[in-house]
Design an enzyme around this catalytic site. Sequence first.
Site, PDB file in Angstrom:
ATOM      1  N   HIS A 145       0.951  -1.177  -0.009  1.00 35.24           N
ATOM      2  CA  HIS A 145       0.048   0.073   0.088  1.00 35.24           C
ATOM      3  C   HIS A 145       0.949   1.377   0.044  1.00 35.24           C
ATOM      4  CE1 HIS A 145      -3.670   2.492   1.522  1.00 35.24           C
ATOM      5  NE2 HIS A 145      -2.634   3.126   1.884  1.00 35.24           N
ATOM      6  N   GLU A 146       1.868   1.328   0.819  1.00 32.24           N
ATOM      7  CA  GLU A 146       2.851   2.552   0.950  1.00 32.24           C
ATOM      8  C   GLU A 146       3.742   2.658  -0.257  1.00 32.24           C
ATOM      9  OE1 GLU A 146       2.278   4.470   2.957  1.00 32.24           O
ATOM     10  OE2 GLU A 146       1.066   3.124   4.470  1.00 32.24           O
ATOM     11  N   HIS A 149       1.573   4.166  -2.849  1.00 31.98           N
ATOM     12  CA  HIS A 149       1.689   5.704  -2.791  1.00 31.98           C
ATOM     13  C   HIS A 149       2.914   6.481  -3.283  1.00 31.98           C
ATOM     14  CE1 HIS A 149      -2.010   6.501  -0.261  1.00 31.98           C
ATOM     15  NE2 HIS A 149      -1.420   5.831   0.583  1.00 31.98           N
ATOM     16  N   GLU A 230      -6.427   6.694  -1.125  1.00 34.61           N
ATOM     17  CA  GLU A 230      -6.561   5.417  -0.267  1.00 34.61           C
ATOM     18  C   GLU A 230      -7.123   4.244  -1.080  1.00 34.61           C
ATOM     19  OE1 GLU A 230      -4.668   5.362   2.634  1.00 34.61           O
ATOM     20  OE2 GLU A 230      -4.278   7.428   2.520  1.00 34.61           O
TER      21      GLU A 230
END
Lengths: 405, 133
Positions: A145-146, A149, A230
């Site tokens: 997930h990071e 980003h 998100e």
Amino acid sequence: MWELIQSNKRKSLILFFGMGALLILIGYVFGSFYNPESGGAVGIFFAIILWMILSTISYFAGSKILLAVSGAKEVTKDVHPQLYNVVEEMKIASGVPYFPKIYIIDDPSPNAFATGVKPENSAIAVTSGLLSTLNRYELQGVVAHEISHIVNRDILLMTFAGMMLGAITLMSEVFFRGLYFGGGSRYRSKSSSKNSGQGQIIIMILALVLAILGPILAQLFYFAISRKREYLADASAARLTRYPEGLANALEKIANSSYKLRSANKVTAPMYIVNPLKREGMKLADLTSTHPPISERIKILRALQQGVSYKDYQKVFEMIHGKKEKIIPDSALTESIPVAPIMGLANQNKSFSHVDAKREANDAVMKLNDYKFINCKCGVRIKIPPDYNQPIVVCPRCGTRHQLG
Amino acid sequence: MNCPVCKEPMIILELNKVEIDFCPNCSGIWLDEGELELLYSIDKPDNELQKLFQQTTSSKEKSYKCPICRKRMIKTQFSNTDLILDRCPQNHGIWFDKGELEKVLTIKSNSSSEKILALLKDMFSYNKSQEAE
């Protein structure tokens, strides 16, 4: 992937100029409020200076400041091998050419964020609480997930959006302080009797409206982009790991944690994988929350049974959300190769020991703080703080005297 | 973390995956709340830990401050023994003085305090043998 980056970069640029325009407008109106003849120009001047300072600082040192404020410390492979390996795996899977720096924050509350306006100097920070509660697959989901980003250039976009919010909030704050101490009325009473009384009233009303609504609108705008980011990062993470259950379990564990993150504040909150400031939101709070409700994110991830491509995520999102909303840009939805999720990894979680993970995470934090480790032959592990000033330490179990230094 | 009694830095001892903070200066022990939870994590009915410690007002011992939150600790009785320990009011952990540790090592363990006592007895077996001589 590249389409996502392109569309994000475009949005960043639009935001960047939009921010400038809004600031100039607010500067002009506030300036004219205090001095109708020349105040507008002075207001614009100050607004531009403020905007330039904030943007420059955030672009060049934003991630350093953020990491320092949250008390993050950079780690190497030997401090926490598992974290390092997981980041390495996800870096390869995502195809980012640069190895992100890895940071650990000493905090029992599980959470994580990514930072760095350029992928070259990006960083991923996780709390020690995250390391001690998640197993490998869950950690993989969070790191993916990071990394997403970083790949999607979300950080650049959020930095500029955050600075817009900051500058507008700062200016309206200054405006209200000025109003309170009566700085404006003195100038106004002199001039308004003579000329353009009507124009002055319009400026006055406009200034008040901008001062009240400006920060609120900017905040809603900021929250809205943050929420979309998100979902997109969740979709990318599911696609990278091909195991959406991992991220879903991680989000569940993070949401159920009773600890509160010590270093989080309003501006840094949207950076984290799960909003550190708010408990699981009620529907009413949805408009002002920086993150989508966790329960919904988990539900979408768990429903990704058929495949984990962007197309599948968009489909499931619409099904669960109940309305059509573009989470993923059209160009990414054309991906034709079906990406099947991996199933049945849950059985391997049984080898996960909460105690081991907690011990490993705590040791990593101690290593970062220059603790010395001595393994006594009797099985006791002695950890000595850097401010311990005795030359020897005696093992209380077997009596061995360990020489320090 | 500094010892609440003599203010010297404490060392950390790890045995069987449980950590305790130990002051080599005064031989006091700090048992962290998180470590107590780890010790009881497998078979923890929630109030078992609470049952181990009863608040008492009869003690005239000097009170110390919690090394984590600096709040004054409360005197508590340990598991129906005559042992008086210091417990952080915010549940950060419990403190055993040196004398208290010696008493702990001679207590016959009952079922609920067994784990703490077994850990301490094992960890300080050398100190105990020194005492015996």
